[in-house]
Write a protein that holds these residues in place. Structure first.
Motif, short mmCIF file in Angstrom:
data_model
loop_
_atom_site.label_atom_id
_atom_site.label_comp_id
_atom_site.label_asym_id
_atom_site.label_seq_id
_atom_site.Cartn_x
_atom_site.Cartn_y
_atom_site.Cartn_z
N GLN B 169 0.84 -1.20 0.00
CA GLN B 169 0.00 0.00 0.00
C GLN B 169 0.87 1.24 0.00
O GLN B 169 0.58 2.21 -0.70
N ALA B 170 1.96 1.19 0.76
CA ALA B 170 2.87 2.33 0.78
C ALA B 170 3.41 2.58 -0.63
O ALA B 170 3.47 3.71 -1.08
N ALA B 171 3.78 1.50 -1.31
CA ALA B 171 4.31 1.65 -2.66
C ALA B 171 3.26 2.26 -3.58
O ALA B 171 3.56 3.12 -4.40
N GLN B 172 2.03 1.82 -3.42
CA GLN B 172 0.98 2.36 -4.29
C GLN B 172 0.73 3.83 -4.02
O GLN B 172 0.53 4.61 -4.95
N VAL B 173 0.77 4.20 -2.74
CA VAL B 173 0.60 5.62 -2.41
C VAL B 173 1.79 6.42 -2.96
O VAL B 173 1.64 7.54 -3.42
N ASP B 174 2.97 5.80 -2.94
CA ASP B 174 4.16 6.46 -3.46
C ASP B 174 4.14 6.60 -4.98
O ASP B 174 5.05 7.19 -5.55
N GLY B 175 3.12 6.03 -5.61
CA GLY B 175 2.99 6.24 -7.04
C GLY B 175 3.24 5.00 -7.89
O GLY B 175 3.40 5.11 -9.10
N ALA B 176 3.28 3.84 -7.26
CA ALA B 176 3.55 2.63 -8.03
C ALA B 176 2.25 2.01 -8.53
O ALA B 176 1.22 2.08 -7.88
#
Lengths: 404, 277
Positions: B169-176
């Motif tokens: 989820q962190a990666a997705q929020v970071d734009g992944a």
């Protein structure tokens, strides 16, 4: 940077249970808004809906001018700090902070400038080459923040970022977050269950209970003009005292005696039968130390326990409450994640007081600060609506009607 | 002190038990062919009959042996690679997504892993001959994959389950995108699992004898264990025991290398520091 608008947001899970119920909040550009409430009040769910990790069942969420209900997280351009930091353990601190930039395919020299800038702000310079596994809790927390500030996100979202730190570090990081937010001037939504964090950090605080917004106001408004029993009990430490009370004429009948409250306040509570009076601990004073002690608001009460903290003293005064009020207070205590052990009055006195436990003490109460609550609806009858932010009428009753 | 002595003795016993056959083969591979045949040097160490590297040179000179080694390396590596890629994707889906029949997929996979190899050999032999896979690399790669995939999927599913959701989820929020989050965050974190699965798959493929001997007929695809059984020295009436020993030692080398390389990657606690805990 952008404003965030939540309009009638609803989150319903598969079983029809509404975790967030019709919440509307307008967050202005650059504002620091806190979502606060006891566990299970839907504050984290609300945050995760803003960032896009949770679907929005109903309502409209816009960032800037754009409705983002159906956008995936990566297209919302928000930065989030997770409760457990969620650092990438296989990457160095440098690469952790650089991760969002690398995803955005930023050129190497730009990445380097921004990462070094962020690490300087957060004092992480000497740790850049280390792996997150070798860092302390506070350092990990800062890396997580570095990852958030390195990209020019429209807003910061924090999900209980300090709950894993020990008390001392928590205080320091709290100040650090507030300073950083003021410096960057970026819209921030911050979730916490800790009312101290809520009071100290927020421009405005939204108090939630079972997914229903109870009151949205500045910390000061919340403290001085709570909209209902729940907000009153949640904000403030030690919490507000709740006493059974009845209005007779312009007098308020409390378990320890009667207090003159003036016509204006009395009129609001007259002929309503049994009420709950809310008085903050610091609105009491040792009558022998107070020069205002003569205005008819003094009473004598047995003190069964005293805690001396130096600058102030907490005195505990047990009292008996009628079953109706007792039940209401026990229920409230449960909503606040506490346990209704006994009905007692906590008064905060000057540290110079000589009151000893086991004695009867003469106490003075500031009658102008007393709030009167309707025991059945929980609503504050004496609220100063102009200085109470947004109070959502019947919010407490609505929340109570929901299943646990 | 007493416990320490016990420990040393115990470890020594286990080591002897495990390494004796290896030592035996090594010793045998250095004895001369003649001495082994007429039993002139019955001792463990090759004293009078030391043949130097001649057995190894002879084996390596054999065209068929080199070909078999090549087959084994190629087939094992390809099946390992494919198996790990497919298993990673499947395990990720099982660990992360909610879909109907998830339990069924896992139990069927387990059932396949328990299926006796021998019972599949004759149907496969017929099928492969009909569709032209008999005596080819794919003809061996396919059965190897189907037997190693279940184990790989189970291993990797366990690893993926241990990786906190927040990472992704962190990666997705970071734009992944989901794929980027998978490739840049999840796969590196699951690396120990991926390498464990790879080693298991490689072992299975490298050591297999039953498929190797039944589904091949020429050196086009015959892997090393099967090839060893067909191995004939210069004299067809004499079992070339020391040559075989040398061949076996050579066949073990890739396994040792693979384990040494992969072992470094299987570092426990790689995810430490990801989240507070």
């Amino acid at each position: 940077m952008s404003a965030i608008k939540l309009k009638n947001i609803v989150k319903r899970y598969g079983d029809g249970f509404p975790a967030v119920n019709d919440v509307s909040i307008d967050i202005a550009d650059g504002e620091f808004v806190i979502l606060v409430g006891p566990s299970g009040c839907g504050k984290s769910t609300l945050l995760r809906m803003i960032v896009g990790l949770e679907d929005i069942t109903d309502g409209e969420l816009s960032i800037g001018e754009k409705v983002v209900n159906d956008l995936p997280p990566r297209e919302r351009n928000l930065a989030m700090v997770f409760q457990n930091y969620a650092l990438y353990p296989h990457l160095s601190v440098y690469e952790n902070i650089a991760f969002p930039l690398r995803l955005a395919k930023a050129p190497d020299d730009e990445v380097d400038t921004k990462v070094r800038e962020a690490s300087a702000t957060l004092e992480l310079d000497e740790h850049l080459e280390r792996k997150p596994g070798n860092l302390s809790g506070g350092q990990r927390q800062r890396v997580a923040m570095g990852r958030a500030i390195v990209r020019e996100a429209d807003a910061f979202l924090f999900d209980e970022p300090l709950s894993n730190l020990d008390a001392k570090l928590r205080g320091q990081m709290r100040t650090e977050i507030a300073r950083l937010q003021k410096k960057l001037g970026i819209t921030t939504v911050y979730v916490t269950h800790d009312q101290t964090e809520a009071m100290t950090l927020g421009d405005r605080v939204a108090v939630l209970k079972k997914g229903v917004l109870q009151q949205l106001a500045t910390p000061r408004e919340l403290y001085e003009n709570p909209g209902n029993l729940f907000v009153a009990g949640f904000i403030g430490s030690p919490p507000m005292n709740f006493l059974p009370a009845e209005v007779e004429g312009t007098q308020l009948k409390l378990p320890f005696g009667t207090v003159e409250i003036g016509e204006e306040k009395a009129a609001k509570g007259r002929d309503k039968g049994l009420l709950i009076a809310g008085i903050r601990p610091e609105h009491f004073e040792d009558a022998s130390l107070s020069d205002k002690a003569s205005d008819g608001s003094t009473f004598s009460a047995p003190v069964d326990f005293v805690e001396w903290l130096g600058h102030e003293t907490y005195a505990y005064v047990p009292f008996e409450a009628p079953a109706e009020v007792k039940e209401r207070l026990a229920e409230l205590e449960k909503d606040l994640d506490g346990e209704g052990l006994r009905t007692q009055l906590v008064v905060s006195l000057d540290g110079a007081t000589t009151i000893k436990q086991g004695e009867d003490a003469k106490l003075w109460v500031d009658a102008s600060k007393i709030h009167l609550f309707d025991p059945s609806s929980g609503e504050n009858l004496t609220v100063d609506a102009e200085h109470a932010g947004e109070i959502h009428g019947r919010a407490m009753a609505e929340a109570a009607a929901l299943p646990d | 002190m007493k416990r320490k002595i016990g420990l040393v003795v115990g470890v020594a016993l286990v080591l002897v038990w495990c390494l004796l056959p290896v030592a035996w083969i090594l010793a045998l591979s250095f004895k001369s062919q003649a001495a082994v045949s007429n039993g002139s040097d019955p001792g463990f160490l090759p004293l009078d009959s030391f043949a130097g590297w001649s057995n190894y040179a002879d084996v390596w000179a054999d065209e068929q042996f080199r070909r078999a080694i090549l087959n084994s390396i190629g087939i094992s590596l390809i099946s390992t690679l494919l198996s790990v890629i497919i298993a990673t994707l499947a395990a990720y889906a099982i660990a992360r997504l909610e879909f109907r029949g998830k339990k069924a997929v896992l139990s069927v996979a387990l059932a396949i892993a328990m299926f006796p190899v021998v019972s599949l050999v004759s149907p496969l032999f017929d099928l492969w001959r009909t569709i032209g896979l008999y005596d080819t690399w794919p003809g061996l790669i396919l059965p190897y994959m189907s037997f190693t995939l279940p184990l790989a999927i189970w291993t990797l599913t366990a690893f993926f389950r241990e990786i906190p959701w927040e990472m992704e989820q962190a990666a997705q929020v970071d734009g992944a995108t989901s794929w980027q989050a998978f490739r840049k965050v999840i796969v590196p974190l699951a690396a120990p699992g991926v390498f464990t699965a790879a080693i298991l798959t490689f072992f299975f493929a490298w050591n297999d004898f039953v498929f190797g001997i039944t589904l091949t007929s020429t050196e086009a695809a015959r892997p090393i264990p099967a090839a060893l059984s067909f191995f004939v020295g210069p004299d067809p009436f004499q079992r070339p025991a020391s040559l075989l020993a040398a061949a076996a030692v050579i066949a073990t080398i890739p396994i040792v290398l693979i384990v040494l390389v992969f072992q470094r990657k299987i570092v426990a606690g790689l995810t430490s520091g990801a989240v507070k805990g």
